[in-house]
Design a protein around this motif. Structure first.
Motif, PDB file in Angstrom:
ATOM      1  N   ALA A  23      34.409  72.190  62.721  1.00 14.56           N
ATOM      2  CA  ALA A  23      35.191  73.282  63.756  1.00 14.56           C
ATOM      3  C   ALA A  23      35.289  74.559  63.150  1.00 14.56           C
ATOM      4  N   ALA A  24      34.938  75.039  64.114  1.00 16.76           N
ATOM      5  CA  ALA A  24      35.029  76.699  63.884  1.00 16.76           C
ATOM      6  C   ALA A  24      36.421  77.898  64.480  1.00 16.76           C
ATOM      7  N   SER A  25      37.133  78.515  63.676  1.00 11.43           N
ATOM      8  CA  SER A  25      37.766  78.966  64.240  1.00 11.43           C
ATOM      9  C   SER A  25      38.230  80.974  63.606  1.00 11.43           C
ATOM     10  N   GLY A  26      38.671  81.173  64.225  1.00  8.19           N
ATOM     11  CA  GLY A  26      38.386  82.740  64.302  1.00  8.19           C
ATOM     12  C   GLY A  26      37.052  83.727  65.121  1.00  8.19           C
ATOM     13  N   ILE A  27      36.247  82.852  64.815  1.00 11.36           N
ATOM     14  CA  ILE A  27      34.929  83.426  65.897  1.00 11.36           C
ATOM     15  C   ILE A  27      34.528  82.225  66.439  1.00 11.36           C
ATOM     16  N   ALA A  73      31.822  75.452  74.034  1.00  7.96           N
ATOM     17  CA  ALA A  73      32.816  76.269  74.588  1.00  7.96           C
ATOM     18  C   ALA A  73      34.046  75.929  73.783  1.00  7.96           C
ATOM     19  N   LYS A  74      33.661  74.499  72.448  1.00  5.93           N
ATOM     20  CA  LYS A  74      35.062  74.138  71.807  1.00  5.93           C
ATOM     21  C   LYS A  74      34.593  74.451  70.463  1.00  5.93           C
ATOM     22  N   ASN A  75      33.658  75.391  70.263  1.00  9.97           N
ATOM     23  CA  ASN A  75      33.473  76.207  68.889  1.00  9.97           C
ATOM     24  C   ASN A  75      33.356  74.385  67.972  1.00  9.97           C
ATOM     25  N   LEU A  76      32.462  73.503  68.510  1.00  8.34           N
ATOM     26  CA  LEU A  76      32.116  72.495  67.493  1.00  8.34           C
ATOM     27  C   LEU A  76      31.002  72.170  67.449  1.00  8.34           C
ATOM     28  N   MET A  77      30.388  71.239  66.017  1.00 10.25           N
ATOM     29  CA  MET A  77      29.121  70.556  65.457  1.00 10.25           C
ATOM     30  C   MET A  77      29.393  69.601  65.209  1.00 10.25           C
TER      31      MET A  77
END
Length: 125
Positions: A23-27, A73-77
């Motif tokens: 999960a990515a956050s801040g970017i 869309a959710k910044n997920l991999m």
């Protein structure tokens, strides 16, 4: 603050499966994303990568067993790992690319801008 966080690691018997998430956050990760792993005493090595459009790339050692995917869309991999072997034991790291680059270079550590803290995967015999 840019942050990538892996989850889903653990202990599994040979032949079993695990699913990892990043999960990515801040970017917002606009370009490539990838998974790398590092076993004790070894260098960090490429596992799998996926472009912004969904093209996938795999190391020969995991091809046919692992599947990489992403939700832009959710910044997920994700990394689905099947038919696990003891030699898959390592700390697994997710990585994100913020700038344009050749998709064929996504197997190289140097093209990534952001890295997670890693999650331990242990495969027993």
């Amino acid at each position: 603050q840019v942050q990538l966080v892996e989850s889903g690691g653990g202990l599994v018997q040979a032949g079993g499966s695990l699913s990892l998430s990043c999960a990515a956050s801040g970017i917002f990760i606009r370009y490539g994303m990838g998974w790398f792993r590092q076993a004790p005493g070894k260098e960090r090595e490429f596992v799998a990568a996926i472009s912004r459009g969904g093209s996938t790339y795999y190391a020969d050692t995991v091809k046919g067993r692992f599947t990489i995917s992403r939700d832009n869309a959710k910044n997920l991999m994700y990394l689905q790992m099947n038919t696990l072997k003891p030699e898959d034991t390592a700390v697994y790291y997710c990585a994100g690319q913020a700038n344009y680059g050749l998709e064929s270079e996504l197997r190289f550590r140097g093209v990534y801008d952001y890295w997670g803290q890693g999650t331990q995967v242990t495969v027993s015999s």
